[in-house]
Design a protein around this motif. Structure first.
Motif, PDB file in Angstrom:
ATOM      1  N   GLU A  41      33.891  21.596 -76.107  1.00  0.00           N
ATOM      2  CA  GLU A  41      33.310  22.309 -77.223  1.00  0.00           C
ATOM      3  C   GLU A  41      33.517  23.807 -77.034  1.00  0.00           C
ATOM      4  OE1 GLU A  41      31.810  20.095 -75.468  1.00  0.00           O
ATOM      5  OE2 GLU A  41      31.222  18.436 -76.785  1.00  0.00           O
ATOM      6  N   ALA A  42      33.576  24.513 -78.148  1.00  0.00           N
ATOM      7  CA  ALA A  42      33.681  25.977 -78.090  1.00  0.00           C
ATOM      8  C   ALA A  42      32.291  26.551 -77.818  1.00  0.00           C
ATOM      9  CB  ALA A  42      34.253  26.512 -79.394  1.00  0.00           C
ATOM     10  N   SER A  67      37.835  27.356 -75.117  1.00  0.00           N
ATOM     11  CA  SER A  67      37.865  26.651 -76.407  1.00  0.00           C
ATOM     12  C   SER A  67      37.489  27.585 -77.538  1.00  0.00           C
ATOM     13  CB  SER A  67      36.915  25.461 -76.383  1.00  0.00           C
ATOM     14  OG  SER A  67      37.355  24.488 -75.449  1.00  0.00           O
ATOM     15  N   HIS A  68      36.521  28.472 -77.290  1.00  0.00           N
ATOM     16  CA  HIS A  68      36.154  29.427 -78.342  1.00  0.00           C
ATOM     17  C   HIS A  68      37.239  30.484 -78.513  1.00  0.00           C
ATOM     18  CE1 HIS A  68      33.421  31.503 -81.050  1.00  0.00           C
ATOM     19  NE2 HIS A  68      33.757  32.647 -80.437  1.00  0.00           N
ATOM     20  N   THR A 128      23.479  26.639 -82.843  1.00  0.00           N
ATOM     21  CA  THR A 128      23.145  27.979 -82.333  1.00  0.00           C
ATOM     22  C   THR A 128      21.682  27.996 -81.872  1.00  0.00           C
ATOM     23  OG1 THR A 128      24.790  29.064 -83.722  1.00  0.00           O
ATOM     24  CG2 THR A 128      22.952  30.423 -82.925  1.00  0.00           C
ATOM     25  N   THR A 129      21.514  28.484 -80.612  1.00  0.00           N
ATOM     26  CA  THR A 129      20.168  28.518 -80.006  1.00  0.00           C
ATOM     27  C   THR A 129      19.813  29.961 -79.638  1.00  0.00           C
ATOM     28  OG1 THR A 129      20.534  26.320 -79.082  1.00  0.00           O
ATOM     29  CG2 THR A 129      18.725  27.647 -78.148  1.00  0.00           C
ATOM     30  N   LEU A 136      22.263  34.993 -78.511  1.00  0.00           N
ATOM     31  CA  LEU A 136      22.332  33.655 -79.110  1.00  0.00           C
ATOM     32  C   LEU A 136      23.494  32.901 -78.478  1.00  0.00           C
ATOM     33  CD1 LEU A 136      21.986  35.827 -81.855  1.00  0.00           C
ATOM     34  CD2 LEU A 136      20.886  33.673 -82.526  1.00  0.00           C
ATOM     35  N   LEU A 137      23.215  31.643 -78.108  1.00  0.00           N
ATOM     36  CA  LEU A 137      24.228  30.772 -77.522  1.00  0.00           C
ATOM     37  C   LEU A 137      24.637  29.740 -78.570  1.00  0.00           C
ATOM     38  CD1 LEU A 137      25.830  29.919 -74.957  1.00  0.00           C
ATOM     39  CD2 LEU A 137      23.963  28.323 -74.493  1.00  0.00           C
ATOM     40  N   SER A 138      25.944  29.697 -78.828  1.00  0.00           N
ATOM     41  CA  SER A 138      26.453  28.774 -79.855  1.00  0.00           C
ATOM     42  C   SER A 138      27.475  27.826 -79.259  1.00  0.00           C
ATOM     43  CB  SER A 138      27.096  29.539 -81.012  1.00  0.00           C
ATOM     44  OG  SER A 138      26.158  30.356 -81.677  1.00  0.00           O
TER      45      SER A 138
END
Length: 640
Positions: A41-42, A67-68, A128-129, A136-138
């Motif tokens: 996952e990105a 990945s991102h 997104t957290t 913020l961590l996505s």
């Protein structure tokens, strides 16, 4: 001073312990980095940038895995670390991302949404957290393939819906509890029920009350997985009309082999069933007609030498379908030995040349009874090369008809001979009577008073008319008794000869005779002259006050020639149409027009001997047109 049980550690020990901690921290960091970098996952850590109103205006990239970075189309973190997304995203993508982050910050917990990244035209499911007020961590999962499958499935469903909806055949789908879920346009036309009304209704609404139970039983059999094949189930139209429908169904099962739905296709065969019923009735009528007419039919398939007879044909040949299997050889064996080769020859010509056959022959029954059969045959089917494949025909028992014809033929011959002899024998005494009356008139005229002279004149005139009648009767009988064989006759020459005979009346009447080109045909030449003399002579006799104009014309049809004689005479009243061609029919008195009234009867008999017919057309006062036909299918004398 005591420090407890713990011994003091040296600097070297502390240094070593610190080095171990650093190494362990380094290993943990490497492990985290490997894990971070290898996540499919990105993953990205971003910092929210707020404007003076406290609203998220931009985002700064803090950390991101490969990945991102791939979604941003860069190879190294250093290329984008610390940069703002206003520099990395398109305006549309930036707006969506800021709005997405803003909602996460507002609710203070993770948020999951789908996003389309127009940089690489891929779809992602992004979670997104919020870490704190600005971090913020996505994580984003690439769902492009899933979206493609969903889109393909949607298009497939739409295509299926259109396919079912607009199919020419009626298609219906129902659920396991017999509720209609799909109902296409063709089914609407079949039932008169709109889909909006049918969908959601029980399947039983389609069936007439008289057969509803049996129809639903068949439906449940199909839903139970029993083989349905093709079955006829009646459907009731909204108007009340019952239609016969041929059904074919299939069950749709899920992955657990549980019934999800049943789909069925219907074919309206109402008209076919009606046609089949009518065909059976017609076949029954045909069979009855063949029986009463002693007419049987046969079909010979040349491809496999298969000969099939109708039921009546067995009866005609005195055979039973239970004990006799027809073949061409067995058929020939039934024919009288003297006729067998002729029939074989005609049949061979039919097969090899396609020449239709029509022949009379004798057959012999098992009890030695001889019957006379009329047989017809023709080619019914050919292959691509034009070769005959199927021959069809009829056989009719004409034994009784032949017997009657023979009796009529003998009777006619005797009557004709009697008429000829009687007419001939009457001539002599009549001639004597007229001669003595003429002699009496000449020698005794001075001794007779005017009344006696008038009586003698009437007697002489009656004798002359009697002689004319006898002469015409002789002519009428000679049409059959003294006729000639048919040969090619030029009708132009026939009219020329006729006009020579009629030269005097033509000149006296100042008639204009126009003759168009006429055909050559098979006929009795002398009778053609007699026929034309009667018809043109009548045109001259029954002329009006205007100068006489007679026109002779012709044309031909498929099986006959048509010749017309048109004049501008006094015409013929329509009321005489039925009796004009009968014997001794006169439309005028003898004082007005001479004649015996037998000329057109002679003309009719001549035409009929030539396989034709004669008739006239007239408006009653302004001329007439006489028509007669001569058959093209004349090969020789037709007298019997």
């Amino acid at each position: 001073m005591m420090m407890g049980d713990r011994s003091p550690r040296s600097f070297e020990e502390l240094s070593t312990e610190n080095s171990d901690l650093k190494e362990r921290n380094r290993l943990l960091e490497e492990r985290y980095r490997r894990l971070f970098d290898n996540i499919q996952e990105a993953v990205v850590l971003r910092k929210a940038i707020f404007d003076e109103n406290g609203q998220v205006a931009d985002l700064e990239l803090i950390e991101a895995n490969p990945s991102h970075l791939k979604t941003l189309k860069v190879d190294s973190l250093t290329e984008v670390q610390g940069r703002r997304y206003s520099e990395l995203y398109t305006p549309g993508m930036l707006a969506w991302t800021i709005d997405h982050v803003r909602r996460a910050i507002e609710i203070g917990r993770p948020i999951i949404e789908e996003a389309h990244l127009d940089i690489n035209n891929r779809y992602y499911l992004t979670t997104t957290t919020p870490v704190d007020n600005c971090l913020l961590l996505s994580t984003s999962v690439d769902i492009t393939e899933r979206k493609m499958v969903e889109e393909a499935l949607r298009e497939s469903n739409e295509y299926l819906e259109r396919l079912i909806g607009y199919a020419n055949a009626p298609i219906i789908v129902w659920s396991p509890d017999s509720v209609i879920t799909r109902f296409n346009h063709a089914f609407e036309q079949l039932t008169g029920i709109p889909a909006s009304e049918a969908i959601g209704s029980d399947l039983s609404i389609l069936f007439p009350s008289s057969s509803k139970a049996s129809s639903m039983e068949l439906i449940h059999h199909a839903m139970d997985g029993k083989q349905w094949n093709v079955v006829e189930i009646p459907i009731q139209h909204r108007s009340g009309e019952v239609r016969t429908v041929l059904w074919n169904s299939a069950n749709v099962m899920d992955s657990q082999a549980r019934l999800r739905a049943t789909i069925a296709q219907g074919q309206d065969i109402t008209e076919r069933v009606k046609a089949e019923t009518a065909l059976k009735k017609n076949e029954k009528r045909l069979s009855d007609a063949q029986h009463f007419a002693h007419l049987g039919s046969w079909e010979w398939d040349l491809r496999n030498d298969d000969l099939r007879w109708s039921a009546e044909l067995y009866s005609i040949f005195g055979l039973s379908p239970e004990t006799f299997q027809p073949t061409m050889e067995k058929f020939y064996e039934c024919i009288h030995p003297d006729d067998r080769e002729t029939v074989k020859s005609d049949m061979q010509q039919l097969v090899s040349q396609g020449t239709p056959m029509n022949i009379d022959f004798r057959i012999i029954w098992g009890d030695s009874t001889v019957r006379i059969i009329n047989c017809t045959g023709e080619v019914s089917g050919r292959d691509n090369e034009g070769e005959p494949q199927v021959i069809v025909g009829t056989n009719q028992d004409i034994t009784e008809r032949k017997r009657v014809e023979d009796e009529i033929r003998r009777s006619n011959a005797e009557l004709q001979q009697f008429a000829y002899v009687a007419s001939h024998d009457l001539q002599e005494p009549l001639r004597m009577v007229v001669s003595y009356l003429n002699l009496l008139e000449r020698r005794c005229e001075a001794q007779l008073d005017p009344k006696g002279q008038e009586y003698i004149h009437y007697a002489v005139d009656g004798g002359k008319r009697m002689r004319e009648l006898i002469d015409d009767l002789l002519e009428y009988s000679r049409i059959s008794t003294r006729s000639r064989d048919f040969s090619f006759v030029d009708m132009n020459q026939v009219v020329d000869e006729t006009l020579k005979v009629l030269k005097v009346p033509v000149e006296e009447s100042n008639a204009v005779i126009v003759v168009h080109p006429l055909p050559s045909l098979m006929a009795d030449g002398s009778q053609m002259v007699q026929l034309m003399q009667n018809l043109i002579g009548n045109a001259i006799k029954f002329r009006g006050s205007e100068p006489l104009h007679v026109e002779v014309n012709s044309w031909h049809r498929a099986s006959e020639y048509v010749i017309s004689i048109k004049d501008n005479g006094i015409g013929i009243d329509e009321k005489y149409r039925g009796k004009l061609f009968q014997m001794f029919q006169r439309l005028h008195t003898r004082d007005e027009y001479a004649g015996t009234g037998i000329g057109l009867a002679i003309s009719k008999k001549i035409v009929e001997r030539h396989g034709g017919r004669i008739w006239f057309e007239s408006d009653g006062s302004h001329g007439s047109t006489f028509f007669f036909t001569i058959s093209k299918d004349l090969r020789g004398a037709t007298d019997e």
